[in-house]
Design an enzyme around this catalytic site. Sequence first.
Site, PDB file in Angstrom:
ATOM      1  CG  ASP A 487      -2.144  -0.734   1.114  1.00 31.11           C
ATOM      2  OD1 ASP A 487      -2.711  -0.702   0.020  1.00 31.11           O
ATOM      3  OD2 ASP A 487      -2.570  -1.367   2.093  1.00 31.11           O
TER       4      ASP A 487
HETATM    5  C1  BGC Z   1       0.441   1.183   6.337  1.00 31.39           C
HETATM    6  C2  BGC Z   1       0.096  -0.016   5.521  1.00 31.39           C
HETATM    7  C3  BGC Z   1      -1.386  -0.131   5.339  1.00 31.39           C
HETATM    8  C4  BGC Z   1      -1.939   1.178   4.810  1.00 31.39           C
HETATM    9  C5  BGC Z   1      -3.426   1.143   4.556  1.00 31.39           C
HETATM   10  C6  BGC Z   1      -0.223   2.415   5.788  1.00 31.39           C
HETATM   11  O1  BGC Z   1       0.018   3.492   6.631  1.00 31.39           O
HETATM   12  O2  BGC Z   1       1.830   1.333   6.377  1.00 31.39           O
HETATM   13  O3  BGC Z   1       0.633  -1.181   6.121  1.00 31.39           O
HETATM   14  O4  BGC Z   1      -1.673  -1.174   4.469  1.00 31.39           O
HETATM   15  O5  BGC Z   1      -1.615   2.229   5.674  1.00 31.39           O
HETATM   16  O6  BGC Z   1      -4.190   1.284   5.662  1.00 31.39           O
HETATM   17  C1  NOJ Z   2      -1.413  -3.818   5.524  1.00 35.90           C
HETATM   18  C2  NOJ Z   2      -2.616  -3.860   4.655  1.00 35.90           C
HETATM   19  O1  NOJ Z   2      -3.743  -4.266   5.427  1.00 35.90           O
HETATM   20  C3  NOJ Z   2      -2.414  -4.804   3.501  1.00 35.90           C
HETATM   21  O2  NOJ Z   2      -3.519  -4.745   2.650  1.00 35.90           O
HETATM   22  C4  NOJ Z   2      -1.159  -4.455   2.761  1.00 35.90           C
HETATM   23  O3  NOJ Z   2      -0.995  -5.388   1.738  1.00 35.90           O
HETATM   24  C5  NOJ Z   2       0.043  -4.423   3.666  1.00 35.90           C
HETATM   25  N1  NOJ Z   2      -0.230  -3.570   4.782  1.00 35.90           N
HETATM   26  C6  NOJ Z   2       1.280  -3.932   2.967  1.00 35.90           C
HETATM   27  O4  NOJ Z   2       1.227  -2.587   2.663  1.00 35.90           O
END
Ligand code: BGC
Ligand code: NOJ
Length: 814
Positions: A487
Amino acid sequence: MKFGHFDDLNREYVITQPDTPLPWINYLGCQAYFGIISNTAGGYSFYRDARLRRLTRYRYNNVPLDFGGRYVYLRDDESREFWSPSWQPTRTDLKDYSCRHGMGYTVIGSTRGGIEAHTRYFVPLDENLEIWQLTVTNTRATKASISAFASIEFCLWDAQDDTTNFQRNFSIGQVEVEDGVIYHKTEYRERRNHFAYFACSEKGAGFDTQREAFLGRYRGWDSPAAVEAGQLTNSIAHGWSPIGAHQVKLDLAPGETKQIVFVLGYHENPVAEKFDPPGSQIINKKTVKPTIAKYLDPKKADAAFEQLRQYWAGLLDIFQVNTPDIHTNRMVNIWNAYQCMATFNMSRSASFFESGIGRGLGFRDSNQDLLGFVHMAPIRARERIIDLAATQLPTGGAYHQYQPLTKRGNNDVGSGFNDDPHWLIIGVAAYLKETGDWSILDEKVPYDNEPGSETPLYEHLQRSFHYTLERLGPHGLPLIGRADWNDCLNLNCFSDTPGQSFQTTTNKDGKVAESVFIAGLFVHAGQELAAIARHRGQDAEAAKYLAEVKKMDQVVRKHGWDGEWFLRAYDDFGAKIGSKECEEGKIFIETNGYCVLAGIGLEDGLAAKALESTRKHLATKHGIVLQQPAYSRYYLNLGEISSYPPGYKENAGIFCHNNPWVIIAETRLGHGDEAHDYYSRINPSAREEISDLHRCEPYVYAQMIAGKDAPTFGEAKNSWLTGTAAWNYYAIVQWILGVRATLDGLEIAPVIPRNWPGFTATRIFRGVTYKITIERKGDGNSITLTVDGAPIKGNIVPPPADGRKTVSIKGILS
Ligand code: BGC
Ligand code: NOJ
């Protein structure tokens, strides 16, 4: 250093020191009513949706840590001393403190001044309530006069509004108290037809419903004035902060034990029957009183607890294994499976790291979660798949999340994450392999919940696949859109404004940046879809999918290979990410794990090379880091990934979610030692001895362990709700142990460490119990199988033709 120990026989983790590095929590509830509970009774409850239907308050990031919960106080009415048997909130010294987190229940207790007290908290099956069974024993040689108090703070339903909209909320709180039961009915007078209640099995010596009356001015939960005084004040809340508090007086002879049951619950009335008498403003309680009376009876509460135990035993018994490694056994047999159910229920919404306000059910996450729980809850998996698919957009793309209460997709965390659609294919494939229920593909499912737009679910999968084909970039690789699995790799974002969301900001038209990861995912999902099509007799269609898969495989080799590892992506300038040419972020885990998992480069050495490079550059003693070198500054063209300090989260943290991709990749190359070694590095039970470093619960996975660039290398964060649960379960069970559900039957293909003499397992699959014994006779992974004594060809055990319900499988590895 440890703060407790595993009790595998009882399927519990026993915490013996209350001041754990972080709240070590458990989940109560498994259907519609849920709660989180820490080892010191902190936490909250909600009905279905942690944001929109919150029953009780909890304050995140509070000081002291973990404040607000299901608090019991005991007061010695002779010495006037009071304490909490769960340590918090009074934090008085206790003897024999213990918290037993079990499957869907938690028991917390201790002894002080000869008064032993334990509370068992759980949510009965099929009910929207939780039971607290408080047992108090006088171990003194003299009689004891004790007041027991139980307390909670009501949330005014919408957890977000509750913490912000005080100008309204301080005026709307309403309660009723009838027959000793406290009813919380804020907004019931207008559009809500639900209320909460808090009841007590004993005739009370008093109650409070107004927070200030209970706590006293400028006092906290650690020293409530009414507890100190030994008398609740029978306050009725009008606005401000409604609470529920009960007081019971106990006169205990030496050795005597008494039990008090408290029930906290949620109830809905039919709109036309909200009030009794009709036309009044008084809650109609006829519909809920029988339920309350039932569970205040300790015998009925015990029976409900026994049912809950059996429910969990039934779920966990679907796969049980006995290997030479205790950490593998207890994670697979107990905690990892249990965590998979929690992630299924909560997705990423409610934990001590997820406030229950920010995130609903994620499309990508919830599809992946299926890999870990589909064997335990196939009917609910089917429902989840339909719900998810119903939020899919007509383009095949997806909203990134939806709220469980409304089941409607929303754009709160954006959409256009171009990996999303493929996870639906992978989730549905897992469901079909487990259940053989092909009818799901004919189920009519709408797009974006729009009535009239329904097509068979199968078409949703076709659109998922085509979504990528319609969005290819300059190299023929998939365009990344807002991001892919990571993400934080936001290649079209280019945000230079503080506080702007990386997930919803787009400053580029998205026609250039490409993802090698999505290419790997496409190859994987395409093979799954082809297998599904073939099974439906659509050979020509299957061949088309495979042709596209082959094309993509070639594109990856041509434009996604960096010489020693797979590239990660191309940015908006067409420059490489995850290449030896980069200054930082030269090599990433995601593509090296996933492309190999998908089968790219297995024959010609690319896969082996990629895994060698991963070992060399990314593996650490605490797990495999996400990339190297970490980004030392913010890169406008990369987005959130470079916003994290080096070693944390997506910037070179150990993301326990994607480590299993490498584990599975290792098994695809037949490397059992390497696979299990990686598995063990992040296995929480195997890390129990370093709990003071790891800090999170030793019984569940955390999303992230700080990487080698971080000053706190080895420290975990974001436990419980993470794709880590499903992927690790899937990796160990289906790829290392190799007990794998396939469309054709149960496949047995272990890739276990060389020094394991074998293992035994029981697997209930499509109604048949398979008793599996694997014996190692040589160093390799070739297997010969006998089924009920008869040798079979290959390693897929077809369903027994004669309807047998128990089958013995013997496998010899050589
Ligand atoms: C986090 C991710 C997460 C994303 C969406 C980001 O701040 O680092 O791990 O998937 O937010 O909520
Ligand atoms: C947490 C999110 O819930 C997931 O969808 C994502 O793939 C990972 N972070 C990596 O960014």
